[in-house]
Design a protein around this motif. Sequence first.
Motif, PDB file in Angstrom:
ATOM      1  N   THR A  29      54.858 -23.110 -31.828  1.00  0.00           N
ATOM      2  CA  THR A  29      55.551 -23.186 -30.541  1.00  0.00           C
ATOM      3  C   THR A  29      55.358 -24.606 -29.992  1.00  0.00           C
ATOM      4  O   THR A  29      54.812 -25.476 -30.673  1.00  0.00           O
ATOM      5  CB  THR A  29      54.995 -22.148 -29.550  1.00  0.00           C
ATOM      6  N   THR A  78      53.327 -25.983 -27.958  1.00  0.00           N
ATOM      7  CA  THR A  78      51.966 -26.523 -27.910  1.00  0.00           C
ATOM      8  C   THR A  78      51.582 -27.168 -29.239  1.00  0.00           C
ATOM      9  O   THR A  78      50.898 -28.197 -29.266  1.00  0.00           O
ATOM     10  CB  THR A  78      50.966 -25.415 -27.533  1.00  0.00           C
ATOM     11  N   THR A 130      57.503 -27.501 -16.268  1.00  0.00           N
ATOM     12  CA  THR A 130      57.872 -26.098 -16.104  1.00  0.00           C
ATOM     13  C   THR A 130      56.981 -25.393 -15.081  1.00  0.00           C
ATOM     14  O   THR A 130      57.345 -24.346 -14.558  1.00  0.00           O
ATOM     15  CB  THR A 130      57.780 -25.403 -17.469  1.00  0.00           C
ATOM     16  N   GLN A 167      62.264 -21.738 -27.790  1.00  0.00           N
ATOM     17  CA  GLN A 167      62.489 -20.566 -26.926  1.00  0.00           C
ATOM     18  C   GLN A 167      62.852 -20.892 -25.481  1.00  0.00           C
ATOM     19  O   GLN A 167      62.914 -20.007 -24.656  1.00  0.00           O
ATOM     20  CB  GLN A 167      61.247 -19.666 -26.945  1.00  0.00           C
ATOM     21  N   LYS A 168      63.092 -22.168 -25.191  1.00  0.00           N
ATOM     22  CA  LYS A 168      63.464 -22.496 -23.809  1.00  0.00           C
ATOM     23  C   LYS A 168      64.973 -22.745 -23.779  1.00  0.00           C
ATOM     24  O   LYS A 168      65.724 -21.803 -23.922  1.00  0.00           O
ATOM     25  CB  LYS A 168      62.599 -23.645 -23.317  1.00  0.00           C
TER      26      LYS A 168
HETATM   27  C1  PLP Z   1      56.412 -24.070 -22.512  1.00  0.00           C
HETATM   28  C2  PLP Z   1      55.955 -25.474 -22.440  1.00  0.00           C
HETATM   29  C3  PLP Z   1      55.026 -26.018 -23.347  1.00  0.00           C
HETATM   30  C4  PLP Z   1      54.280 -25.179 -24.345  1.00  0.00           C
HETATM   31  O1  PLP Z   1      55.055 -24.516 -25.207  1.00  0.00           O
HETATM   32  P1  PLP Z   1      54.623 -23.152 -25.929  1.00  0.00           P
HETATM   33  O2  PLP Z   1      55.874 -22.876 -26.679  1.00  0.00           O
HETATM   34  O3  PLP Z   1      54.289 -22.156 -24.886  1.00  0.00           O
HETATM   35  O4  PLP Z   1      53.498 -23.455 -26.825  1.00  0.00           O
HETATM   36  C5  PLP Z   1      54.729 -27.353 -23.269  1.00  0.00           C
HETATM   37  N1  PLP Z   1      55.286 -28.134 -22.326  1.00  0.00           N
HETATM   38  C6  PLP Z   1      56.166 -27.649 -21.428  1.00  0.00           C
HETATM   39  C7  PLP Z   1      56.749 -28.568 -20.420  1.00  0.00           C
HETATM   40  C8  PLP Z   1      56.521 -26.306 -21.458  1.00  0.00           C
HETATM   41  O5  PLP Z   1      57.382 -25.831 -20.569  1.00  0.00           O
END
Ligand code: PLP
Length: 397
Positions: A72, A74, A150, A200-201
Amino acid sequence: MTSSYMNELHAPQKVLLGPGPSTVHPRVLQALANPVMGHLDPAFFQVMDDVCEMLREVFHTTNSMTLPISSTGTGAMETACANIIEPGDEVLICRNGYFGIRLADIAERCGATVHVMDTPWGKAVDAQMLRDEIKQYSGLKAVGVVHAETSTGVLSDMKELVEVIHEAGALAIVDAVTSLGGHEVRMDDWGIDICYSATQKCLGAPPGLAPISLSPAAMDVVSKRSTKVQSFYFNLKDLEAYWNQTRAYHHTSPINMTYALREALRMMMEEGLENRIQRHARVAAGLRAGVEALGLSLLAEEGHRLNPLTTLSIPEGVEDAKVRRALLNDYDIEIGGGLGEFAGKAWRIGLMGESCREKNVFAVLSALESILAKEGYEVAFGASLSAAQRAIATFDE
Ligand SMILES: *Cc1c(COP(=O)(O)O)cnc(C)c1O
């Protein structure tokens, strides 16, 4: 007594309006259900090439080092830091929310001497402040910034910030996890050296892959390291060989997730990047107008508000968890609670990728009206909906 695993899984359909994951289109789910191929099958190499070609378009880059990491977002943060940072390197991390804090933590774990520049939550990272801050250090190797925070709903001006970072001769590491596919991200035009995201965003695929791109200058730094990259799994030189060069086995790719990402990217190409970004802007304008008509305040500073994610204050006397539980149980709508400093104080409503539709704005606003009214909060029924409709209808004017 029977165990719950005796029942086949039928995951309920939810309206995903949190900070990710976002809704996945049936076409993408269908792609996921294709037969598994081997990760060294030439037919799979074609799928990989398609993905990389489309990712370059989305990042607006010609960087040959552009690929999805098996993780993901991270994991992409870890990849960026592990490959760029050598023990003792000095880096500066701009922290204006939860993910900036995480980035600083990861950089420190990679052995960097981490300096931080803190900006109050809800505000964008300021270029002049960064220019003044950077002057205090000599020999900074990299500066890390979150494009779309976020946790706070704030968008920082990356073009300006990268200019300042380059004036200091440092590499710009940019977290575009929530911006890519929802806001403009122009890697080459803005001069970003290392940029990463997640599926996934705003990209519209399930969680599980994290696109990353490095400029030739950044790859040069990776190539000239005097120490081994501490992570085997995230070692970019090996990943580059598998994705773009010798195709030598490194680790087994998440094959079906790669199919899914390919289809999600194809859908982005069909819609057109500009149209997609415009859609995020229009739909988010509707949500913001509706939230304000409800009498709730927006927590991100004006002019720097994210489109894929809106942060709003929880009204006095209203119980955070109770409202979110009602949204999820009675309306099948998921929204996010606050993180870090905003825990218990903010709701986070995501409008990312496939979730970013007008119908979802109307659904969440009307559900909030009903729930808040029940909680004793004074609501003028329909007011938030008509404000949202008006904002959306007049958006292009
Ligand atoms: C969601 C997010 C992450 C981390 O991503 P994961 O997919 O939860 O590991 C890192 N940076 C930002 C700005 C995020 O919104």
